[in-house]
Design an enzyme around this catalytic site. Structure first.
Site, mmCIF file in Angstrom:
data_model
loop_
_atom_site.group_PDB
_atom_site.id
_atom_site.type_symbol
_atom_site.label_atom_id
_atom_site.label_comp_id
_atom_site.label_asym_id
_atom_site.label_seq_id
_atom_site.Cartn_x
_atom_site.Cartn_y
_atom_site.Cartn_z
ATOM 1 C CG ASP A 57 70.782 -18.731 6.527
ATOM 2 O OD1 ASP A 57 71.478 -18.235 7.419
ATOM 3 O OD2 ASP A 57 70.464 -18.122 5.481
ATOM 4 N NE ARG A 89 71.483 -15.768 11.778
ATOM 5 C CZ ARG A 89 71.658 -16.120 10.491
ATOM 6 N NH1 ARG A 89 70.812 -16.931 9.880
ATOM 7 N NH2 ARG A 89 72.698 -15.666 9.826
HETATM 8 C C1 LIG Z 1 69.464 -12.056 10.986
HETATM 9 C C2 LIG Z 1 68.310 -12.975 10.769
HETATM 10 C C3 LIG Z 1 68.534 -14.237 10.257
HETATM 11 C C4 LIG Z 1 67.465 -15.116 10.079
HETATM 12 N N1 LIG Z 1 67.702 -16.407 9.671
HETATM 13 C C5 LIG Z 1 66.686 -17.285 9.599
HETATM 14 C C6 LIG Z 1 66.912 -18.658 9.327
HETATM 15 O O1 LIG Z 1 68.040 -19.103 9.122
HETATM 16 N N2 LIG Z 1 65.830 -19.491 9.286
HETATM 17 C C7 LIG Z 1 64.542 -19.047 9.520
HETATM 18 O O2 LIG Z 1 63.612 -19.848 9.506
HETATM 19 N N3 LIG Z 1 64.317 -17.735 9.750
HETATM 20 C C8 LIG Z 1 65.324 -16.847 9.808
HETATM 21 N N4 LIG Z 1 65.077 -15.540 10.096
HETATM 22 C C9 LIG Z 1 63.684 -15.017 10.052
HETATM 23 C C10 LIG Z 1 62.976 -15.148 11.377
HETATM 24 O O3 LIG Z 1 62.740 -16.508 11.647
HETATM 25 C C11 LIG Z 1 61.631 -14.382 11.390
HETATM 26 O O4 LIG Z 1 60.793 -14.885 10.394
HETATM 27 C C12 LIG Z 1 61.777 -12.888 11.186
HETATM 28 O O5 LIG Z 1 62.905 -12.378 11.788
HETATM 29 C C13 LIG Z 1 60.566 -12.127 11.776
HETATM 30 O O6 LIG Z 1 60.447 -12.376 13.134
HETATM 31 P P1 LIG Z 1 60.848 -11.345 14.309
HETATM 32 O O7 LIG Z 1 61.710 -12.077 15.242
HETATM 33 O O8 LIG Z 1 61.396 -10.096 13.759
HETATM 34 O O9 LIG Z 1 59.488 -11.122 15.101
HETATM 35 P P2 LIG Z 1 58.024 -10.705 14.690
HETATM 36 O O10 LIG Z 1 57.213 -10.862 15.922
HETATM 37 O O11 LIG Z 1 57.587 -11.402 13.451
HETATM 38 O O12 LIG Z 1 58.173 -9.167 14.348
HETATM 39 C C14 LIG Z 1 58.462 -8.175 15.327
HETATM 40 C C15 LIG Z 1 58.463 -6.806 14.643
HETATM 41 O O13 LIG Z 1 59.529 -6.739 13.703
HETATM 42 C C16 LIG Z 1 59.155 -6.043 12.526
HETATM 43 N N5 LIG Z 1 59.214 -6.987 11.396
HETATM 44 C C17 LIG Z 1 59.384 -8.338 11.454
HETATM 45 N N6 LIG Z 1 59.430 -8.866 10.215
HETATM 46 C C18 LIG Z 1 59.264 -7.828 9.362
HETATM 47 C C19 LIG Z 1 59.217 -7.739 7.944
HETATM 48 N N7 LIG Z 1 59.336 -8.804 7.158
HETATM 49 N N8 LIG Z 1 59.030 -6.515 7.390
HETATM 50 C C20 LIG Z 1 58.910 -5.412 8.175
HETATM 51 N N9 LIG Z 1 58.953 -5.444 9.531
HETATM 52 C C21 LIG Z 1 59.134 -6.631 10.110
HETATM 53 C C22 LIG Z 1 57.750 -5.554 12.770
HETATM 54 O O14 LIG Z 1 57.852 -4.277 13.333
HETATM 55 C C23 LIG Z 1 57.213 -6.547 13.793
HETATM 56 O O15 LIG Z 1 56.174 -6.008 14.570
HETATM 57 C C24 LIG Z 1 66.131 -14.670 10.347
HETATM 58 C C25 LIG Z 1 65.921 -13.411 10.875
HETATM 59 C C26 LIG Z 1 66.978 -12.572 11.113
HETATM 60 C C27 LIG Z 1 66.720 -11.242 11.724
#
Ligand SMILES: Cc1cc2nc3c(=O)[nH]c(=O)nc-3n(C[C@H](O)[C@H](O)[C@H](O)COP(=O)(O)OP(=O)(O)OC[C@H]3O[C@@H](n4cnc5c(N)ncnc54)[C@H](O)[C@@H]3O)c2cc1C
Length: 319
Positions: A130, A182
Site C-alpha cells: 500500500d 494499483r
Molecule cells: C482497493 C483500494 C485500495 C486502496 N489503497 C490505498 C492506498 O494504498 N493508499 C491510499 O492513499 N489510498 C488508498 N485507497 C483509498 C483511495 O485513495 C481513496 O481515498 C478512496 O478510494 C476514495 O476515493 P474514490 O476513488 O472512491 O473516489 P471518490 O471521488 O472519493 O468517491 C466516489 C464515490 O465513492 C463512494 N465512496 C468513496 N469513499 C467512500 C467512503 N469512505 N464511504 C462511502 N462511500 C464512499 C461515494 O459514493 C463517492 O461519491 C484505496 C482504495 C481502494 C478502493
C-alpha cells in the site's frame, strides 16, 4: 476543512485512545472492517469468492513503533499467506511498510519484507505494498524496486496515488519493468506543493494514468489475472467513482484487450452493488478486506472520504 480535521484525527494518538474505548465507534467501524480475527476475514473472503469476487487481505496496522512489533506484524502476514493457501481462497495480501518497521529502521523493514516475499514466491502468490502519506512515498518506491528485482513482478506490486504531481513519472518508470500497479486517488492530506488540491484535477490525472497503465500493459503483452485469482494484471483500478470506472471500461474496449487484462478494486463495505455488477459483467473485481484490532486510523480515513459517513457514525451512538 472537515476532511483535513478527520485526517489529522486519524493520526492523533490521543483521539485513537479515546475513540477506541467507545463501543458505538467499534460498531460503526464494523461496516468497513471484516472483524478482529483472521477467521472473521476468511469468512468474508469466502462469501466474496462465492459471488465471483476476489479479495486482498489486510491485517490492519501502521506506524509500528518498535522492532519487536514490526517482527510480529511480519509473522502475522506470513501466517495470512499460509492460511490463504490452506483454505484455497481467491485472495492475496496487502501490507504497509510502516507496519513492518519502516518508521523504526529501514534495514529491518527491508529484511521483514524479504521474509514475506520469500513466502509469497514459495506459495506462488502476490503481496501488494500500500502507499502511505507523502513522507514515505520515495522510500516505499525505492524499497519496492529493489524487492521486485529480487523476486518478480508476479509476487509483489505497488500503489500509485493520482493526487500526487509525481505519479505520472513514477508510473512511467514502474512500467519499464512491468510492475503491477494499483491506482487510487490517495487518502491523506497533502500540501499543495506536491499534490493537486482540486478534486477535478485528481480525477483528470486518474484518467490520464489509466490510459498510461493500459498502454504500458500492452507493451508488456497485457498479462491477465491468474486463474487462481491471486496474481493481478498490471492495471488495478481502485475506485468507487463510477465516472472513472466508465472511462476505464471505454479505454479497455477501444484497445481491444480482454476484460481480464485489468481488475477493479474496491473497499469492503463500500458500493457492494457496483462490485457485484462489475463482476457479473465479467470484469475481475477484488475487494480490500481489512481486519484486526488496529482499526482506528483506517476507519477515520473512511469517514474523511465521505462526510455523510459521519452521520452514520453518530447514528450508531443512538442505537
Ligand atoms: C482497493 C483500494 C485500495 C486502496 N489503497 C490505498 C492506498 O494504498 N493508499 C491510499 O492513499 N489510498 C488508498 N485507497 C483509498 C483511495 O485513495 C481513496 O481515498 C478512496 O478510494 C476514495 O476515493 P474514490 O476513488 O472512491 O473516489 P471518490 O471521488 O472519493 O468517491 C466516489 C464515490 O465513492 C463512494 N465512496 C468513496 N469513499 C467512500 C467512503 N469512505 N464511504 C462511502 N462511500 C464512499 C461515494 O459514493 C463517492 O461519491 C484505496 C482504495 C481502494 C478502493
Amino acid at each position: 476543512m472537515l476532511r483535513s480535521l478527520l485526517i489529522y484525527l486519524s493520526q492523533a494518538s490521543w483521539a485513537r485512545q479515546l475513540v477506541t474505548r467507545w463501543e458505538f465507534a467499534r460498531r460503526a467501524a464494523s461496516r468497513f472492517i471484516a472483524g478482529e480475527e483472521l477467521d472473521d476475514a476468511i469468512g468474508v473472503v469466502k462469501s466474496l469468492n462465492r459471488k465471483n469476487i476476489n479479495a486482498t487481505l489486510d491485517h490492519l496496522g501502521e506506524h509500528t513503533t518498535n522492532p519487536e512489533k514490526a517482527r510480529q506484524a511480519t509473522e502475522d502476514i506470513i501466517e495470512i499467506l499460509s492460511r490463504i493457501e490452506r483454505e484455497g481462497v481467491r485472495s492475496n495480501v496487502s501490507i504497509k511498510l510502516t507496519q513492518i518497521g519502516l518508521a523504526v529502521d529501514e534495514a529491518l523493514c527491508v529484511e521483514n519484507l524479504q521474509r514475506i516475499l520469500d513466502t509469497a514466491v514459495n506459495l506462488k502468490t502476490f503481496v501488494r505494498i500500500d502507499m502511505e502519506d507523502s513522507q514515505w512515498v520515495e522510500k516505499t518506491l525505492n524499497i519496492f524496486h529493489e524487492a521486485q528485482d529480487r523476486c518478480s513482478c508476479e509476487n509483489v506490486g505497488i500503489v500509485i496515488q493520482s493526487y500526487l504531481f509525481r505519479s505520472e513519472e513514477d508510473v512511467a518508470r514502474l512500467l519499464q519493468t512491468g510492475s503491477r500497479i494499483r491506482l487510487c486517488k490517495g487518502a491523506y492530506k497533502e500540501p499543495e506543493e506536491i499534490a493537486f488540491p482540486e478534486k477535478s484535477d485528481v480525477d483528470a490525472n486518474f484518467d490520464l494514468i489509466v490510459s498510461q497503465l493500459l498502454n504500458g500493459s500492452s507493451e508488456n503483452s497485457h498479462p491477465t489475472i491468474s486463474a487462481d485469482g491471486k496474481i493481478p494484471p498490471i492495471p488495478a483500478i481502485a475506485t468507487h467513482d463510477e465516472k472513472r470506472i466508465v472511462f476505464t471500461k471505454k479505454e479497455l474496449e477501444k484497445s481491444g484487450y480482454p476484460k481480464n487484462a485489468v481488475e477493479f478494486q474496491m473497499l469492503h463495505g463500500i458500493r457492494r452493488d457496483l462490485q457485484e455488477s462489475l463482476a457479473s459483467e465479467g470484469y475481475p473485481v477484488r475487494v480490500y478486506v481489512p481486519y484486526g484490532s488496529e482499526w482506528y486510523p483506517y476507519f477515520t480515513r473512511r469517514l474523511a472520504e465521505r462526510p455523510a459517513n459521519l452521520w452514520f457514525f453518530i447514528s450508531n451512538f443512538f442505537r
